[in-house]
Design a protein around this motif. Structure first.
Motif, PDB file in Angstrom:
ATOM      1  N   LEU A  91       8.022 -10.581  -5.063  1.00  0.00           N
ATOM      2  CA  LEU A  91       7.489  -9.250  -4.776  1.00  0.00           C
ATOM      3  C   LEU A  91       8.345  -8.224  -5.516  1.00  0.00           C
ATOM      4  CD1 LEU A  91       6.850  -9.575  -0.918  1.00  0.00           C
ATOM      5  CD2 LEU A  91       5.183  -9.854  -2.778  1.00  0.00           C
ATOM      6  N   LYS A  92       7.685  -7.354  -6.278  1.00  0.00           N
ATOM      7  CA  LYS A  92       8.404  -6.463  -7.187  1.00  0.00           C
ATOM      8  C   LYS A  92       8.171  -4.990  -6.863  1.00  0.00           C
ATOM      9  CE  LYS A  92       7.758  -9.984 -10.767  1.00  0.00           C
ATOM     10  NZ  LYS A  92       7.105 -10.312 -12.062  1.00  0.00           N
ATOM     11  N   GLY A  93       8.203  -4.684  -5.571  1.00  0.00           N
ATOM     12  CA  GLY A  93       8.010  -3.297  -5.170  1.00  0.00           C
ATOM     13  C   GLY A  93       6.609  -3.031  -4.658  1.00  0.00           C
ATOM     14  N   VAL A  94       6.244  -3.693  -3.552  1.00  0.00           N
ATOM     15  CA  VAL A  94       4.899  -3.582  -2.990  1.00  0.00           C
ATOM     16  C   VAL A  94       4.898  -2.559  -1.852  1.00  0.00           C
ATOM     17  CG1 VAL A  94       3.038  -4.803  -1.800  1.00  0.00           C
ATOM     18  CG2 VAL A  94       4.348  -5.965  -3.595  1.00  0.00           C
ATOM     19  N   SER A  95       3.997  -1.605  -1.929  1.00  0.00           N
ATOM     20  CA  SER A  95       3.846  -0.583  -0.881  1.00  0.00           C
ATOM     21  C   SER A  95       2.405  -0.608  -0.381  1.00  0.00           C
ATOM     22  CB  SER A  95       4.186   0.805  -1.414  1.00  0.00           C
ATOM     23  OG  SER A  95       5.544   0.876  -1.819  1.00  0.00           O
ATOM     24  N   LEU A  96       2.255  -0.533   0.934  1.00  0.00           N
ATOM     25  CA  LEU A  96       0.915  -0.591   1.534  1.00  0.00           C
ATOM     26  C   LEU A  96       0.920   0.127   2.874  1.00  0.00           C
ATOM     27  CD1 LEU A  96      -2.001  -1.806   1.614  1.00  0.00           C
ATOM     28  CD2 LEU A  96      -1.005  -3.775   2.802  1.00  0.00           C
ATOM     29  N   THR A  97      -0.115   0.914   3.108  1.00  0.00           N
ATOM     30  CA  THR A  97      -0.326   1.552   4.407  1.00  0.00           C
ATOM     31  C   THR A  97      -1.703   1.145   4.914  1.00  0.00           C
ATOM     32  OG1 THR A  97       1.056   3.445   3.812  1.00  0.00           O
ATOM     33  CG2 THR A  97      -0.460   3.748   5.652  1.00  0.00           C
ATOM     34  N   VAL A  98      -1.756   0.708   6.175  1.00  0.00           N
ATOM     35  CA  VAL A  98      -3.015   0.290   6.789  1.00  0.00           C
ATOM     36  C   VAL A  98      -3.221   1.104   8.060  1.00  0.00           C
ATOM     37  CG1 VAL A  98      -4.329  -1.632   7.773  1.00  0.00           C
ATOM     38  CG2 VAL A  98      -2.750  -2.045   5.858  1.00  0.00           C
ATOM     39  N   GLU A  99      -4.389   1.706   8.181  1.00  0.00           N
ATOM     40  CA  GLU A  99      -4.704   2.524   9.353  1.00  0.00           C
ATOM     41  C   GLU A  99      -5.237   1.649  10.491  1.00  0.00           C
ATOM     42  OE1 GLU A  99      -3.913   5.793   9.246  1.00  0.00           O
ATOM     43  OE2 GLU A  99      -3.150   5.267   7.254  1.00  0.00           O
ATOM     44  N   GLY A 100      -5.148   2.164  11.711  1.00  0.00           N
ATOM     45  CA  GLY A 100      -5.676   1.445  12.860  1.00  0.00           C
ATOM     46  C   GLY A 100      -7.163   1.176  12.718  1.00  0.00           C
ATOM     47  N   GLY A 101      -7.577  -0.064  12.969  1.00  0.00           N
ATOM     48  CA  GLY A 101      -8.971  -0.454  12.867  1.00  0.00           C
ATOM     49  C   GLY A 101      -9.423  -0.804  11.468  1.00  0.00           C
ATOM     50  N   GLU A 102      -8.530  -0.693  10.492  1.00  0.00           N
ATOM     51  CA  GLU A 102      -8.888  -0.993   9.114  1.00  0.00           C
ATOM     52  C   GLU A 102      -8.757  -2.492   8.855  1.00  0.00           C
ATOM     53  OE1 GLU A 102      -7.974   0.769   4.623  1.00  0.00           O
ATOM     54  OE2 GLU A 102      -6.473   1.031   6.197  1.00  0.00           O
ATOM     55  N   VAL A 103      -9.634  -3.006   7.983  1.00  0.00           N
ATOM     56  CA  VAL A 103      -9.566  -4.393   7.532  1.00  0.00           C
ATOM     57  C   VAL A 103      -9.266  -4.377   6.043  1.00  0.00           C
ATOM     58  CG1 VAL A 103     -10.774  -6.595   7.299  1.00  0.00           C
ATOM     59  CG2 VAL A 103     -11.223  -5.127   9.286  1.00  0.00           C
ATOM     60  N   VAL A 104      -8.156  -4.999   5.658  1.00  0.00           N
ATOM     61  CA  VAL A 104      -7.727  -5.026   4.259  1.00  0.00           C
ATOM     62  C   VAL A 104      -7.684  -6.471   3.784  1.00  0.00           C
ATOM     63  CG1 VAL A 104      -5.833  -4.528   2.665  1.00  0.00           C
ATOM     64  CG2 VAL A 104      -6.398  -2.895   4.486  1.00  0.00           C
ATOM     65  N   ALA A 105      -8.321  -6.732   2.658  1.00  0.00           N
ATOM     66  CA  ALA A 105      -8.293  -8.073   2.060  1.00  0.00           C
ATOM     67  C   ALA A 105      -7.319  -8.078   0.890  1.00  0.00           C
ATOM     68  CB  ALA A 105      -9.688  -8.469   1.576  1.00  0.00           C
ATOM     69  N   LEU A 106      -6.487  -9.125   0.827  1.00  0.00           N
ATOM     70  CA  LEU A 106      -5.585  -9.335  -0.305  1.00  0.00           C
ATOM     71  C   LEU A 106      -6.113 -10.512  -1.110  1.00  0.00           C
ATOM     72  CD1 LEU A 106      -2.041  -9.159   1.385  1.00  0.00           C
ATOM     73  CD2 LEU A 106      -3.298  -7.310   0.300  1.00  0.00           C
ATOM     74  N   ILE A 107      -6.366 -10.280  -2.392  1.00  0.00           N
ATOM     75  CA  ILE A 107      -6.818 -11.365  -3.255  1.00  0.00           C
ATOM     76  C   ILE A 107      -5.879 -11.459  -4.452  1.00  0.00           C
ATOM     77  CG2 ILE A 107      -9.221 -11.012  -2.537  1.00  0.00           C
ATOM     78  CD1 ILE A 107      -9.736  -9.840  -5.372  1.00  0.00           C
ATOM     79  N   GLY A 108      -5.943 -12.575  -5.156  1.00  0.00           N
ATOM     80  CA  GLY A 108      -5.099 -12.767  -6.327  1.00  0.00           C
ATOM     81  C   GLY A 108      -4.858 -14.241  -6.557  1.00  0.00           C
ATOM     82  N   GLY A 109      -4.371 -14.561  -7.712  1.00  0.00           N
ATOM     83  CA  GLY A 109      -4.128 -15.949  -8.072  1.00  0.00           C
ATOM     84  C   GLY A 109      -2.939 -16.544  -7.335  1.00  0.00           C
ATOM     85  N   SER A 110      -2.796 -17.845  -7.463  1.00  0.00           N
ATOM     86  CA  SER A 110      -1.644 -18.531  -6.877  1.00  0.00           C
ATOM     87  C   SER A 110      -0.361 -17.975  -7.469  1.00  0.00           C
ATOM     88  CB  SER A 110      -1.756 -20.032  -7.157  1.00  0.00           C
ATOM     89  OG  SER A 110      -0.640 -20.714  -6.653  1.00  0.00           O
ATOM     90  N   GLY A 111       0.611 -17.689  -6.606  1.00  0.00           N
ATOM     91  CA  GLY A 111       1.882 -17.162  -7.081  1.00  0.00           C
ATOM     92  C   GLY A 111       1.919 -15.668  -7.274  1.00  0.00           C
ATOM     93  N   SER A 112       0.845 -14.973  -6.870  1.00  0.00           N
ATOM     94  CA  SER A 112       0.805 -13.517  -7.067  1.00  0.00           C
ATOM     95  C   SER A 112       1.627 -12.761  -6.026  1.00  0.00           C
ATOM     96  CB  SER A 112      -0.644 -13.014  -7.047  1.00  0.00           C
ATOM     97  OG  SER A 112      -1.272 -13.335  -5.806  1.00  0.00           O
ATOM     98  N   GLY A 113       2.012 -13.433  -4.937  1.00  0.00           N
ATOM     99  CA  GLY A 113       2.866 -12.811  -3.926  1.00  0.00           C
ATOM    100  C   GLY A 113       2.165 -12.424  -2.649  1.00  0.00           C
TER     101      GLY A 113
END
Length: 243
Positions: free
Chosen positions: A19-41
């Motif tokens: 992980l090279k500096g990941v920032s994320l904010t998720v609000e209440g009730g929100e659904v967030v999907a993370l996609i990416g290739g193998s090894g993406s973190g």
């Protein structure tokens, strides 16, 4: 209100920076999907949010808990942040109901009668109200995964994390599990999902994030994200996944 706030998260395993500096904010009730290739973190990032992996630098606050390595504070965080993995991790010698009751009794100190009632409620939520007494080896993979989701729900979490929960299932059983997650989304559960189910992410997630080489490479509202990818890397990834 922000339920998940991660700022500039960095994590290495030995000489490998995942992980090279990941920032994320998720609000209440929100659904967030993370996609990416193998090894993406993406899976490492998810484990950092639950305290299963320590971070090298950065700040994390989830469900009002600031991330700490102190055992008592980690326990408090994990009461409010559930995580479901691709492997079900059910105890084979316990029934479905007993698997679900275990954490509320041992971690929260809830009485067995109340825990049993809550376990039955959670099994009904995932469509398994009649399988309380079934042992894991009597259940299909999809049913075991739904028990694992019910086990997390029994702790009444404020945030649920899902790490590729359908990757070990065939298409029919995958549909069973995704239907449960979709219902949770409709009911307002705050969720972050690492998934390779692109159609599901597009349909259910409010926002989708594409991770690549340890950073958030592109993100946006799911409908726009999938219909109009902005970078050639995301276009290539989606083409490979769909094609």
């Amino acid at each position: 209100m922000s339920v998940v706030v991660a700022k500039n998260i960095r994590k290495s395993f030995g000489g490998l920076q995942v992980l090279k500096g990941v920032s994320l904010t998720v609000e209440g009730g929100e659904v967030v999907a993370l996609i990416g290739g193998s090894g993406s973190g993406k899976s490492t990032f998810l484990r950092c949010l639950n305290g299963l992996e320590s971070v090298d630098s950065g700040e994390i606050e989830v469900a009002g808990h600031r991330m700490s390595r102190k055992p008592a504070e980690l326990r408090r965080l994990r009461r409010d942040v559930g995580i479901v993995f691709q492997s079900y991790n059910l105890f084979p010698h316990l029934t479905a109901g007993e698997n679900i009751m275990l954490a509320p009794v041992q971690v929260k100190g809830i009485g067995k009668d109340a825990a049993r009632s809550e376990a039955k409620r959670c099994l009904s939520l995932v469509g398994l109200g009649d399988r309380f007494e079934a042992y894991p080896d009597m259940l299909s993979g999809g049913q075991q995964q739904r028990v694992a989701i019910a086990r997390s729900l029994a702790m009444q979490p404020k945030v649920l994390l899902f790490d590729e929960v359908t990757s070990a299932l065939d298409p029919e059983l995958t549909g069973e599990v995704l239907a449960v997650i979709e219902k949770l989304a409709r009911d307002g559960m705050t969720m972050i999902l690492v998934t390779h189910e692109m159609g599901f992410a597009r349909r259910v997630a409010n926002r989708t994030i594409f991770m690549r080489d340890g950073i958030i490479h592109e993100e946006g509202p799911s409908a726009e994200f999938f219909s109009s990818p902005k970078t050639p890397e995301l276009r290539a990834f989606l083409h490979a996944e769909v094609g």
